[in-house]
Design an enzyme around this catalytic site. Structure first.
Site, mmCIF file in Angstrom:
data_model
loop_
_atom_site.group_PDB
_atom_site.id
_atom_site.type_symbol
_atom_site.label_atom_id
_atom_site.label_comp_id
_atom_site.label_asym_id
_atom_site.label_seq_id
_atom_site.Cartn_x
_atom_site.Cartn_y
_atom_site.Cartn_z
ATOM 1 N N GLY A 197 -33.745 -6.241 8.072
ATOM 2 C CA GLY A 197 -32.948 -7.058 8.976
ATOM 3 C C GLY A 197 -33.748 -7.460 10.201
ATOM 4 O O GLY A 197 -34.945 -7.186 10.302
ATOM 5 N N GLU A 231 -40.858 0.164 10.368
ATOM 6 C CA GLU A 231 -40.533 -1.163 9.817
ATOM 7 C C GLU A 231 -41.766 -2.063 9.832
ATOM 8 O O GLU A 231 -42.018 -2.814 8.888
ATOM 9 C CB GLU A 231 -39.401 -1.809 10.628
ATOM 10 C CG GLU A 231 -38.066 -1.125 10.403
ATOM 11 C CD GLU A 231 -36.944 -1.664 11.279
ATOM 12 O OE1 GLU A 231 -35.793 -1.503 10.900
ATOM 13 O OE2 GLU A 231 -37.232 -2.231 12.344
HETATM 14 C C1 5RP Z 1 -33.665 -1.545 13.124
HETATM 15 C C2 5RP Z 1 -33.796 -3.019 13.017
HETATM 16 C C3 5RP Z 1 -32.715 -3.738 12.302
HETATM 17 O O1 5RP Z 1 -33.272 -4.394 11.213
HETATM 18 C C4 5RP Z 1 -32.086 -4.720 13.250
HETATM 19 O O2 5RP Z 1 -31.629 -4.018 14.385
HETATM 20 C C5 5RP Z 1 -30.922 -5.461 12.595
HETATM 21 O O3 5RP Z 1 -29.868 -4.583 12.358
HETATM 22 P P1 5RP Z 1 -28.479 -5.054 11.787
HETATM 23 O O4 5RP Z 1 -28.715 -5.582 10.414
HETATM 24 O O5 5RP Z 1 -27.635 -3.800 11.820
HETATM 25 O O6 5RP Z 1 -27.933 -6.114 12.714
HETATM 26 O O7 5RP Z 1 -34.739 -3.622 13.455
HETATM 27 O O8 5RP Z 1 -34.706 -0.999 13.868
#
Ligand code: 5RP
Length: 222
Positions: A81, A102
């Protein structure tokens, strides 16, 4: 079905038999993991590498076989994400605090797919506070150096104490109001001693799965 579910499930269609898959973190990729679990149940053979302890737990619950970098050399496809996606598919990430793993996994992947509902799409990065992961030692000195780049860093808290990442570090959320040159800022931040990584993902995403204005699924490629 909500937007996160649509895009999350759509991304699972790009996963093919035999792939090593980087498994992102967050509420959007959750639906990718759920769908992958169903596909594994139906006979899909994959191995996943999770980007966080949270994702590792969820992937195990869904029955996705896991591996690690000692066992495999590369990742075929990573799906994750984002908190913001700009017109060039540059990203802000780290809202969930998993930015370091990530980024390691996105970099190791031959193809990196981002899943994002339409609320994440921006012309320029900078609305979302930029997460910067720092080692606890000397963090007040590190904060001063980050501040010198033009923001007011706020240490991320959980239950009144510093939030600790899966790597044992702290996070500063930084209000860079407008990020005209994300690549430059990414580099400047990472040159500060004590900074481990920051949430700018520049030139890393190969594809974006999102929704257009008509609420149809859109797949954009760089
Ligand atoms: C976690 C991230 C997530 O991918 C990002 O915060 C998006 O999260 P969501 O899909 O819950 O909106 O970078 O570290």
């Amino acid at each position: 079905m909500n937007e996160k579910q649509w895009v999350g499930e759509k991304a699972a269609e790009f996963v093919k038999d035999g792939m090593v898959v980087g498994l992102g973190t967050g509420s959007t990729v959750y639906y990718t993991l759920k769908r992958l679990g169903e596909l594994v149940n139906e006979g899909l053979s994959i191995q996943g590498i999770p980007t966080s302890v949270q994702t590792e737990i969820i992937a195990k619950e869904f029955g996705i076989p896991l591996t690690n970098f000692l066992e495999v050399e590369h990742i075929d496809l990573a799906i994750d994400g984002a908190d913001e996606v700009d017109l060039h598919l540059n990203l802000t990430k780290g809202g969930g605090g998993a930015l370091l793993r990530e980024k390691i996994i996105a970099k190791a992947a031959k193809t990196f797919i981002v899943v994002a509902d339409s609320s994440k799409l921006v012309e320029k990065l900078g609305t979302f506070l930029l997460p910067v992961e720092v080692v606890p030692f000397g963090f007040s000195v590190t904060e001063r150096h980050i501040r010198e780049l033009g923001c007011s860093p706020e240490i991320r808290l959980k239950e009144g104490k510093p939030f600790i990442t899966d790597n044992g570090n702290y996070i500063f959320d930084c209000n860079f109001p407008d990020i005209p040159y994300p690549e430059t800022l990414e580099r400047k931040l990472n040159m500060i001693p004590g900074v481990v990584e920051n949430g700018l993902f520049v030139g890393m995403a190969d594809m974006l799965v999102t929704l257009g204005e008509d609420k149809n699924i859109v797949v954009k490629r760089t």
